[in-house]
Design a protein around this motif. Structure first.
Motif, short mmCIF file in Angstrom:
data_model
loop_
_atom_site.label_atom_id
_atom_site.label_comp_id
_atom_site.label_asym_id
_atom_site.label_seq_id
_atom_site.Cartn_x
_atom_site.Cartn_y
_atom_site.Cartn_z
N ALA A 91 0.82 -1.21 0.00
CA ALA A 91 0.00 0.00 0.00
C ALA A 91 0.86 1.26 0.00
O ALA A 91 1.96 1.29 0.51
N ASN A 92 0.30 2.29 -0.58
CA ASN A 92 0.96 3.57 -0.74
C ASN A 92 0.51 4.50 0.38
O ASN A 92 -0.68 4.81 0.45
N PRO A 93 1.40 5.01 1.22
CA PRO A 93 2.84 4.80 1.27
C PRO A 93 3.28 3.95 2.46
O PRO A 93 4.46 3.88 2.76
N THR A 94 2.32 3.34 3.15
CA THR A 94 2.66 2.67 4.41
C THR A 94 3.28 1.31 4.20
O THR A 94 3.80 0.70 5.12
N MET A 95 3.21 0.80 2.96
CA MET A 95 3.76 -0.50 2.59
C MET A 95 3.08 -1.64 3.36
O MET A 95 3.66 -2.70 3.56
N ASP A 96 1.83 -1.41 3.76
CA ASP A 96 1.02 -2.50 4.34
C ASP A 96 0.85 -3.58 3.28
O ASP A 96 0.67 -3.27 2.09
N ILE A 97 0.84 -4.83 3.71
CA ILE A 97 0.64 -5.95 2.79
C ILE A 97 -0.71 -6.60 3.10
O ILE A 97 -1.03 -6.84 4.26
N VAL A 98 -1.47 -6.88 2.06
CA VAL A 98 -2.73 -7.61 2.23
C VAL A 98 -2.48 -9.08 1.86
O VAL A 98 -1.82 -9.38 0.87
N ASP A 99 -3.00 -9.96 2.69
CA ASP A 99 -2.90 -11.41 2.44
C ASP A 99 -3.89 -11.75 1.32
O ASP A 99 -5.06 -12.01 1.57
N MET A 100 -3.39 -11.73 0.09
CA MET A 100 -4.29 -11.82 -1.06
C MET A 100 -5.06 -13.12 -1.11
O MET A 100 -6.24 -13.15 -1.43
N LYS A 101 -4.39 -14.23 -0.80
CA LYS A 101 -5.05 -15.53 -0.91
C LYS A 101 -6.24 -15.57 0.06
O LYS A 101 -7.34 -15.94 -0.31
N HIS A 102 -5.99 -15.14 1.30
CA HIS A 102 -7.04 -15.17 2.31
C HIS A 102 -8.21 -14.25 1.92
O HIS A 102 -9.37 -14.66 1.94
N VAL A 103 -7.88 -13.03 1.59
CA VAL A 103 -8.93 -12.04 1.33
C VAL A 103 -9.71 -12.38 0.06
O VAL A 103 -10.93 -12.22 0.00
N CYS A 104 -9.00 -12.86 -0.96
CA CYS A 104 -9.69 -13.21 -2.22
C CYS A 104 -10.59 -14.43 -2.04
O CYS A 104 -11.69 -14.49 -2.59
N GLU A 105 -10.13 -15.40 -1.25
CA GLU A 105 -10.96 -16.58 -0.99
C GLU A 105 -12.22 -16.20 -0.21
O GLU A 105 -13.32 -16.68 -0.50
N LEU A 106 -12.02 -15.33 0.78
CA LEU A 106 -13.15 -14.84 1.56
C LEU A 106 -14.17 -14.15 0.65
O LEU A 106 -15.38 -14.39 0.75
#
Lengths: 140, 402
Positions: B166-181
């Motif tokens: 994420a811009n600019p905090t560089m947070d990472i989203v757990d894509m596999k988890h969130v997309c499956e949900l």
């Protein structure tokens, strides 16, 4: 080796050439050997940074086999330019050196079976596959 | 390659990504030009009245107007789709045109969108201000918190929207988890992948439905033109997005499309080299700053997740100076090589103070909530020699007493 090529164009092209060289051993394509190896060895001996993206090779079947090889290419373009990010291959005797007399061409070593190739930024595995199928199609 | 091989998916889908980036989508004219042609035309002409009628009726293939189709633009769309592993792609005039199109084409009054709170300022404006004006409910969550996404789901939730990193905090989203949900609840996931591009991260491999881009960033990569792109299934792009795009007109100019086509030829090389440089520079200055937010460094709390989703860390990271806005600005003013500039993905190194630039339009409270503190600086590492960049950052840090 292929998986770790990230540097810039000139270097990458050179690595691609080396991959191509190592993939196509001289004995498997005897007609290819001379130019590949002569150039490769010269570069290695001079300790240059890289060999550049361009090399030439000679097919024993002369102009006819060289042109059949060009027509068999599916990914690499038939094109008389060099240095492009795309891989381009041409038959110097009928294009870049068409204006040079046959005697002078022979004297400078531009034989009828010679092909010149510029290796671009495509994945070398795709290029090798294309050259492989084209060589096979012309009986090599 | 033949003139139309670049559009023959039975061949182009067999190619590796680096080959797709050079040759995918190329459609050569009768002249056989090596480099893609630039079709700077707004419209098209026809040999007969029947021909144009047949084209408008969809009975005959052919272009009718550059808001609907353009050969240069179509080449770029096919190339991006191939590289992304997507069925289809449409490009827009800017990254924000892409985000707006990707969201508004599928949302209606009464729908609900859940978005990660750490986002580019204009993306937050879309979610916080534009959507509610049209009756679209919004919820923002901490994108790093898997449970928060689930808790935010309502019966009318239609879209999940996030960027990672994420811009600019560089947070990472757990894509596999969130997309499956999302899939389990019939929700469409829209991922802004501008920080990584398909070379470093392919959200669809983790289940994302739609991937959207500011192609101005790494894709174009050399600070020249603005562009955006949205990738998805053929059904989504052609039946949901395209009617919106054709009738509202956020289209990309053919000239800009051509420049992006040229940029994509070197994207693989740039993205990987800039990531290597960003890692070297990040390591070199980590001990000098109060807080480092760098997905490629072990100090990032989500480093392992980031590296499980990305091939390399990308060119961008952020860091925080303890002296707040004053020290951050003094640092920017002390830079001698790196530019003060609020763009990213460029081949040049650029540094900016998000709170006063990219996130100026976000209220101080929201900035604080998303972690955009006053002492934060965001840097894009370019293709310069990292030794020169480290030397510049070193002298600037020294000048501000660090």
């Amino acid at each position: 080796m292929i998986d770790s090529f990230f540097p810039f164009a000139a270097t990458t092209g050179s690595i691609t050439v080396r991959v191509a060289v190592s993939y196509l051993p001289e004995q498997s394509h005897p007609a290819l050997g001379r130019w590949f190896w002569a150039y490769h060895v010269r570069v290695e001996n001079h300790g240059e940074d890289a060999c550049g993206p361009i090399f030439s090779f000679v097919l024993d079947g002369g102009r006819e086999q060289a042109m059949a090889f060009l027509n068999a290419l599916e990914l690499v373009d038939i094109s008389n330019n060099i240095g492009d990010s795309r891989s381009l291959c041409c038959h110097p005797a009928s294009t870049t050196h068409y204006g040079v007399s046959a005697e002078v061409r022979a004297d400078m070593g531009v034989v009828e079976g010679m092909l010149r190739i510029n290796i671009g930024l495509e994945d070398p595995r795709d290029l090798i596959a294309d050259l492989d199928q084209a060589l096979t199609k012309v009986g090599l | 390659m033949k003139k139309t091989t670049g559009f023959d998916r039975s061949k182009t889908r067999q190619w590796h990504p680096a080959t797709q980036a050079i040759r995918g989508g190329t459609w050569r004219s009768e002249h056989g030009e090596t480099s893609e042609a630039l079709f700077l035309t707004s419209g098209y002409t026809y040999e007969s009245a029947e021909e144009v009628a047949a084209r408008f009726a969809g009975e005959e293939q052919g272009m009718t107007y550059s808001r609907l189709q353009n050969p240069t633009v179509a080449m770029l769309e096919e190339r991006i789709a191939l590289m992304e592993g997507a069925e289809a792609c449409r490009v827009q005039a800017t990254g924000m045109a892409a985000m707006t199109t990707a969201l508004l084409c599928q949302l209606s009054a009464g729908d609900h969108i859940v978005a990660a709170k750490a986002a580019f300022g204009s993306c937050r404006w879309l979610v916080d201000h534009l959507c509610p004006r049209f009756g679209i409910e919004t919820t923002v969550v901490d994108g790093r918190d898997n449970d928060a996404w689930e808790k935010a789901i309502k019966p009318n939730t239609k879209v999940f929207f996030f960027e990672t990193p994420a811009n600019p905090t560089m947070d990472i989203v757990d894509m596999k988890h969130v997309c499956e949900l999302a899939k389990a609840h019939g929700i469409t996931t829209v991922v802004d992948n501008a920080f990584a591009t398909s070379v470093l991260q392919r959200p669809m491999d983790f289940g994302a439905d739609v991937v959207a881009y500011s192609a101005t960033k790494l894709m174009e990569g050399q600070g020249r033109v603005l562009a955006g792109a949205v990738c998805g299934t053929g059904q989504f792009i052609n039946e949901v997005l395209l009617p919106f795009q054709r009738n509202t007109g956020p289209n990309l100019s053919p000239f800009n499309a051509w420049v992006v086509l040229k940029g994509l030829e070197t994207l693989d090389l740039r993205a990987r080299r800039q990531s290597e440089n960003a890692l070297a520079v990040g390591k070199a200055i980590e001990s000098r700053v109060a807080r480092m937010l760098h997905p490629g460094l072990a100090s990032h709390p989500q480093h392992n997740l980031a590296m499980s989703q990305m091939d390399a860390c990308g060119p961008i990271f952020s860091f925080v100076l303890d002296g707040g806005r004053e020290q951050a600005m003094a640092f920017l003013n002390a830079l001698e090589l790196v530019d003060i500039s609020n763009n990213i993905g460029d081949s040049r190194s650029l540094c900016c103070h998000p709170a006063s630039t990219t996130h100026y339009g976000v209220s101080a409270e929201v900035r604080a909530d998303m972690g955009v503190v006053e002492g934060m600086l965001r840097i894009n590492i370019g293709l310069e020699d990292p030794r020169d960049l480290i030397a510049d950052l070193d002298q600037a840090l020294t000048k501000v007493g660090l």
